[in-house]
Design an enzyme around this catalytic site. Structure first.
Site, mmCIF file in Angstrom:
data_model
loop_
_atom_site.group_PDB
_atom_site.id
_atom_site.type_symbol
_atom_site.label_atom_id
_atom_site.label_comp_id
_atom_site.label_asym_id
_atom_site.label_seq_id
_atom_site.Cartn_x
_atom_site.Cartn_y
_atom_site.Cartn_z
ATOM 1 N N ASP A 7 5.470 -37.790 18.487
ATOM 2 C CA ASP A 7 4.514 -37.237 18.164
ATOM 3 C C ASP A 7 3.375 -37.361 19.337
ATOM 4 O O ASP A 7 2.640 -38.401 19.573
ATOM 5 C CB ASP A 7 3.805 -37.780 16.976
ATOM 6 C CG ASP A 7 2.637 -36.889 16.497
ATOM 7 O OD1 ASP A 7 2.322 -36.002 16.643
ATOM 8 O OD2 ASP A 7 1.418 -37.718 16.104
ATOM 9 N N GLU A 68 7.254 -32.994 18.637
ATOM 10 C CA GLU A 68 6.500 -32.113 17.864
ATOM 11 C C GLU A 68 5.851 -30.973 18.775
ATOM 12 O O GLU A 68 5.451 -31.149 20.001
ATOM 13 C CB GLU A 68 5.096 -32.575 17.096
ATOM 14 C CG GLU A 68 4.241 -31.865 16.241
ATOM 15 C CD GLU A 68 3.402 -32.464 15.795
ATOM 16 O OE1 GLU A 68 3.296 -32.851 14.497
ATOM 17 O OE2 GLU A 68 2.141 -32.575 16.160
ATOM 18 N N ASP A 141 0.186 -41.402 13.414
ATOM 19 C CA ASP A 141 0.998 -41.051 14.759
ATOM 20 C C ASP A 141 2.423 -41.577 14.475
ATOM 21 O O ASP A 141 3.572 -41.026 14.850
ATOM 22 C CB ASP A 141 0.221 -41.346 16.011
ATOM 23 C CG ASP A 141 -1.218 -41.042 16.127
ATOM 24 O OD1 ASP A 141 -1.314 -39.935 16.509
ATOM 25 O OD2 ASP A 141 -1.984 -41.717 15.777
#
Length: 188
Positions: A7, A68, A141
């Site tokens: 992330d 991501e 996260d």
């Protein structure tokens, strides 16, 4: 398959490693968040992320890295930092010959919760359940990095089938083009 989920972010970059088993079984191997001070120069922050990712790649030796995909946000500075952090991760993996796949937030949410519009709490709850964790991964996260890795484990077979289908279609297009070209040459 061992998947490193990332992330990306400049202030907090979530890192995770999971191992997929038979069916939809996924086991968490490690999760952490790399933090960089917001007042540090950009190059130093990216270097810190790069160093941490290099260490994780060497330690965990993932088969693939799932990152991501950055999408439009209102804050341009935030989206730029996120994209730069993701780029550093992708570069580190590419240097080692490790495949990189990008997944949108809605793909990840849909894979993990069944709802592409799920909120952070729903994603965290499902990650905790899927991985049979004793406690919820924090901060968000860390949960997001785990969700990315889970998403890739579950989507990888479909991604592989799509790649094979695209390769076959390209082969068929080339075969057809060659046939048309040969017919045109013969007609001259």
């Amino acid at each position: 398959m061992r998947v490193m989920g990332v992330d990306p972010g400049l202030t907090r970059c979530g890192l995770s490693v999971v191992e997929s088993g038979r069916g939809r079984t996924v086991v968490a191997l490690d999760v952490d968040v790399v933090r960089t001070p917001s007042d540090a120069p950009l190059a130093e922050r990216l270097l810190s992320i790069s160093d941490a990712v290099e260490h994780w790649l060497a330690t965990h030796q993932p088969d693939v890295v799932a990152i991501e995909r950055v999408f439009s946000q209102l804050n341009v500075t935030t989206v730029m930092g996120t994209a730069q952090a993701g780029g550093v991760v992708a570069l580190a993996a590419a240097k080692r010959g490790i495949g990189v796949h990008f997944h949108t937030p809605s793909e990840v949410k849909a894979a993990v919760t069944g709802n592409g519009a799920a909120n952070k709490a729903q994603v965290t709850a499902m990650v905790t359940r899927i991985l049979a964790l004793q406690a919820k991964p924090t901060p968000a996260d860390a949960a997001d990095a785990l969700a990315l890795a889970i998403c890739h484990c579950w989507r990888a077979p479909m991604i592989a089938r799509m790649a094979r289908a695209e390769a076959l279609a390209a082969q068929q297009r080339q075969k057809y083009k060659d046939k048309v070209d040969a017919t045109l040459r013969a007609a001259r």
